[in-house]
Design a protein around this motif. Sequence first.
Motif, PDB file in Angstrom:
ATOM      1  N   ALA A 155      -9.338  82.033   1.968  1.00 53.12           N
ATOM      2  CA  ALA A 155      -9.388  82.375   3.393  1.00 53.12           C
ATOM      3  C   ALA A 155      -9.042  81.519   4.286  1.00 53.12           C
ATOM      4  O   ALA A 155      -8.667  82.094   5.462  1.00 53.12           O
ATOM      5  CB  ALA A 155     -10.854  83.010   3.643  1.00 53.12           C
ATOM      6  N   VAL A 156      -9.207  80.222   4.299  1.00 50.33           N
ATOM      7  CA  VAL A 156      -8.796  79.343   5.244  1.00 50.33           C
ATOM      8  C   VAL A 156      -8.163  78.200   4.539  1.00 50.33           C
ATOM      9  O   VAL A 156      -8.435  77.660   3.592  1.00 50.33           O
ATOM     10  CB  VAL A 156      -9.972  78.849   5.871  1.00 50.33           C
ATOM     11  CG1 VAL A 156      -9.559  77.759   6.890  1.00 50.33           C
ATOM     12  CG2 VAL A 156     -10.786  80.100   6.465  1.00 50.33           C
ATOM     13  N   SER A 157      -7.147  77.608   5.171  1.00 48.33           N
ATOM     14  CA  SER A 157      -6.277  76.359   4.514  1.00 48.33           C
ATOM     15  C   SER A 157      -6.791  75.234   5.726  1.00 48.33           C
ATOM     16  O   SER A 157      -6.274  75.613   6.842  1.00 48.33           O
ATOM     17  CB  SER A 157      -5.039  76.587   4.358  1.00 48.33           C
ATOM     18  OG  SER A 157      -4.758  77.624   3.179  1.00 48.33           O
ATOM     19  N   TYR A 158      -6.923  74.128   5.326  1.00 48.24           N
ATOM     20  CA  TYR A 158      -7.403  73.009   6.227  1.00 48.24           C
ATOM     21  C   TYR A 158      -6.219  71.991   5.908  1.00 48.24           C
ATOM     22  O   TYR A 158      -6.005  71.526   4.741  1.00 48.24           O
ATOM     23  CB  TYR A 158      -8.711  72.377   6.125  1.00 48.24           C
ATOM     24  CG  TYR A 158      -9.747  73.532   6.364  1.00 48.24           C
ATOM     25  CD1 TYR A 158     -10.178  73.377   7.527  1.00 48.24           C
ATOM     26  CD2 TYR A 158     -10.387  74.048   5.272  1.00 48.24           C
ATOM     27  CE1 TYR A 158     -11.289  74.344   7.911  1.00 48.24           C
ATOM     28  CE2 TYR A 158     -11.225  75.115   5.479  1.00 48.24           C
ATOM     29  CZ  TYR A 158     -11.869  75.221   6.882  1.00 48.24           C
ATOM     30  OH  TYR A 158     -12.864  75.992   7.041  1.00 48.24           O
ATOM     31  N   PHE A 159      -5.799  71.560   7.097  1.00 49.08           N
ATOM     32  CA  PHE A 159      -4.432  70.523   7.035  1.00 49.08           C
ATOM     33  C   PHE A 159      -4.800  69.275   7.951  1.00 49.08           C
ATOM     34  O   PHE A 159      -5.629  69.445   9.126  1.00 49.08           O
ATOM     35  CB  PHE A 159      -3.416  71.033   7.459  1.00 49.08           C
ATOM     36  CG  PHE A 159      -2.874  72.179   6.643  1.00 49.08           C
ATOM     37  CD1 PHE A 159      -2.244  72.012   5.507  1.00 49.08           C
ATOM     38  CD2 PHE A 159      -3.177  73.676   6.710  1.00 49.08           C
ATOM     39  CE1 PHE A 159      -1.489  72.978   4.475  1.00 49.08           C
ATOM     40  CE2 PHE A 159      -2.913  74.600   5.897  1.00 49.08           C
ATOM     41  CZ  PHE A 159      -1.910  74.337   4.803  1.00 49.08           C
ATOM     42  N   TRP A 160      -4.192  68.230   7.466  1.00 52.08           N
ATOM     43  CA  TRP A 160      -4.190  67.087   8.402  1.00 52.08           C
ATOM     44  C   TRP A 160      -2.973  66.435   8.485  1.00 52.08           C
ATOM     45  O   TRP A 160      -2.022  66.556   7.644  1.00 52.08           O
ATOM     46  CB  TRP A 160      -5.121  65.865   8.401  1.00 52.08           C
ATOM     47  CG  TRP A 160      -5.012  64.853   7.294  1.00 52.08           C
ATOM     48  CD1 TRP A 160      -4.472  63.801   7.148  1.00 52.08           C
ATOM     49  CD2 TRP A 160      -5.634  65.435   5.808  1.00 52.08           C
ATOM     50  NE1 TRP A 160      -4.722  63.246   6.040  1.00 52.08           N
ATOM     51  CE2 TRP A 160      -5.273  64.105   5.157  1.00 52.08           C
ATOM     52  CE3 TRP A 160      -6.002  66.217   5.203  1.00 52.08           C
ATOM     53  CZ2 TRP A 160      -5.388  63.931   3.846  1.00 52.08           C
ATOM     54  CZ3 TRP A 160      -6.423  66.161   3.724  1.00 52.08           C
ATOM     55  CH2 TRP A 160      -5.985  64.977   3.163  1.00 52.08           C
ATOM     56  N   VAL A 161      -2.227  65.961   9.627  1.00 49.33           N
ATOM     57  CA  VAL A 161      -0.903  65.123   9.563  1.00 49.33           C
ATOM     58  C   VAL A 161      -1.378  63.729   9.639  1.00 49.33           C
ATOM     59  O   VAL A 161      -2.150  63.092  10.545  1.00 49.33           O
ATOM     60  CB  VAL A 161      -0.235  65.460  10.744  1.00 49.33           C
ATOM     61  CG1 VAL A 161       0.998  64.805  11.033  1.00 49.33           C
ATOM     62  CG2 VAL A 161       0.005  67.272  10.882  1.00 49.33           C
ATOM     63  N   GLU A 162      -0.265  62.995   8.872  1.00 51.79           N
ATOM     64  CA  GLU A 162      -0.297  61.433   8.824  1.00 51.79           C
ATOM     65  C   GLU A 162       0.813  60.957   9.290  1.00 51.79           C
ATOM     66  O   GLU A 162       1.961  61.463   9.180  1.00 51.79           O
ATOM     67  CB  GLU A 162      -0.556  60.720   7.494  1.00 51.79           C
ATOM     68  CG  GLU A 162      -1.975  61.034   6.865  1.00 51.79           C
ATOM     69  CD  GLU A 162      -2.253  60.381   5.656  1.00 51.79           C
ATOM     70  OE1 GLU A 162      -1.461  59.836   5.013  1.00 51.79           O
ATOM     71  OE2 GLU A 162      -3.480  60.373   5.095  1.00 51.79           O
ATOM     72  N   ILE A 163       0.714  59.769  10.279  1.00 49.21           N
ATOM     73  CA  ILE A 163       2.027  59.018  10.473  1.00 49.21           C
ATOM     74  C   ILE A 163       1.654  57.645  10.066  1.00 49.21           C
ATOM     75  O   ILE A 163       0.776  57.017  10.260  1.00 49.21           O
ATOM     76  CB  ILE A 163       2.145  58.967  12.151  1.00 49.21           C
ATOM     77  CG1 ILE A 163       2.416  60.520  12.571  1.00 49.21           C
ATOM     78  CG2 ILE A 163       3.311  58.048  12.753  1.00 49.21           C
ATOM     79  CD1 ILE A 163       2.694  60.826  14.128  1.00 49.21           C
ATOM     80  N   ASP A 164       2.793  57.171   9.374  1.00 46.68           N
ATOM     81  CA  ASP A 164       2.635  55.823   8.513  1.00 46.68           C
ATOM     82  C   ASP A 164       1.135  55.759   8.077  1.00 46.68           C
ATOM     83  O   ASP A 164       0.736  54.634   8.033  1.00 46.68           O
ATOM     84  CB  ASP A 164       2.702  54.661   9.507  1.00 46.68           C
ATOM     85  CG  ASP A 164       4.113  54.914  10.361  1.00 46.68           C
ATOM     86  OD1 ASP A 164       5.136  55.040   9.768  1.00 46.68           O
ATOM     87  OD2 ASP A 164       4.357  54.518  11.609  1.00 46.68           O
ATOM     88  N   GLY A 165       0.658  56.762   7.437  1.00 45.17           N
ATOM     89  CA  GLY A 165      -0.648  56.506   6.516  1.00 45.17           C
ATOM     90  C   GLY A 165      -1.720  56.798   7.447  1.00 45.17           C
ATOM     91  O   GLY A 165      -2.865  56.612   6.607  1.00 45.17           O
ATOM     92  N   THR A 166      -1.631  57.111   8.887  1.00 43.82           N
ATOM     93  CA  THR A 166      -2.812  57.102   9.770  1.00 43.82           C
ATOM     94  C   THR A 166      -2.817  58.606   9.836  1.00 43.82           C
ATOM     95  O   THR A 166      -1.960  59.260  10.548  1.00 43.82           O
ATOM     96  CB  THR A 166      -2.448  56.374  10.730  1.00 43.82           C
ATOM     97  OG1 THR A 166      -2.482  55.056  10.519  1.00 43.82           O
ATOM     98  CG2 THR A 166      -3.704  56.536  11.780  1.00 43.82           C
ATOM     99  N   PRO A 167      -4.319  59.073   9.567  1.00 44.37           N
ATOM    100  CA  PRO A 167      -4.643  60.689  10.120  1.00 44.37           C
ATOM    101  C   PRO A 167      -4.619  60.745  11.588  1.00 44.37           C
ATOM    102  O   PRO A 167      -5.303  59.995  12.186  1.00 44.37           O
ATOM    103  CB  PRO A 167      -5.918  60.791   9.427  1.00 44.37           C
ATOM    104  CG  PRO A 167      -6.089  59.872   8.244  1.00 44.37           C
ATOM    105  CD  PRO A 167      -5.274  58.513   8.919  1.00 44.37           C
ATOM    106  N   VAL A 168      -3.786  61.517  11.980  1.00 44.28           N
ATOM    107  CA  VAL A 168      -3.627  61.498  13.712  1.00 44.28           C
ATOM    108  C   VAL A 168      -3.912  62.948  14.128  1.00 44.28           C
ATOM    109  O   VAL A 168      -3.887  63.061  15.620  1.00 44.28           O
ATOM    110  CB  VAL A 168      -2.293  61.155  14.173  1.00 44.28           C
ATOM    111  CG1 VAL A 168      -1.968  59.550  13.922  1.00 44.28           C
ATOM    112  CG2 VAL A 168      -0.965  61.840  13.469  1.00 44.28           C
ATOM    113  N   SER A 169      -3.685  64.034  13.419  1.00 49.46           N
ATOM    114  CA  SER A 169      -3.876  65.561  13.850  1.00 49.46           C
ATOM    115  C   SER A 169      -4.419  66.410  12.709  1.00 49.46           C
ATOM    116  O   SER A 169      -4.333  66.031  11.495  1.00 49.46           O
ATOM    117  CB  SER A 169      -2.453  66.101  14.331  1.00 49.46           C
ATOM    118  OG  SER A 169      -2.422  67.275  14.700  1.00 49.46           O
TER     119      SER A 169
END
Length: 199
Positions: A155-169
């Motif tokens: 029903a829902v997919s959860y995502f995060w974005v990393e830059i240089d290994g750091t979660p930022v979004s």
Amino acid sequence: MDLYRRQELHSNHLANLVPEHDEQVWRFVSSMTGQRMVMDWQPGKLSLAKLVEREKRLARRANQNLEWKWYEALDQTGELAAQLTKAQYEADDLETFMVVSIDRLTMPATGLKVLRANSFADLSIVFGLQEKIWQQPMSERLQAAYESWLHDPQAVSYFWVEIDGTPVSSAWIGYTEQSQFAGLWAGSTLPDYRGRGCY
């Protein structure tokens, strides 16, 4: 917009939302938080002014917070906005509503790594970012999301974005069964990383 209205505003796409509908209003009530959301309305026996007051009264009686989703495209005369203002609804920040065909999307900028949550630990990263960005406790939302995800992982997919290994979004996508639409929700990026294509 009419297709979106039928397939999304009138349909339940999260396990913890209980749909309610009568001859004039489509609403959802969260079984987790008690939040009440009016998603759509149509003309009927009650005037719009009386309908707005009725929804406030029903929410008060049930001791629930009430949110009335307002879409400019569905209120071109401004009548609903005027009635909500008159009834002392508080306007929240405007949200962006976009519809884009998925085949027109381009890949994000290089250097971004998009990861999908597949565990409670992953969801903790998603909601940990939300907590940092909004500076509000998210432990209850995290638990509700986890329980909902266990109940129906499609029903829902959860995502995060990393830059240089750091979660930022982080953000999530909600899917409604038999709908051509998917909703991208809660997109939030740490201030120092905004404007870099994370969301």
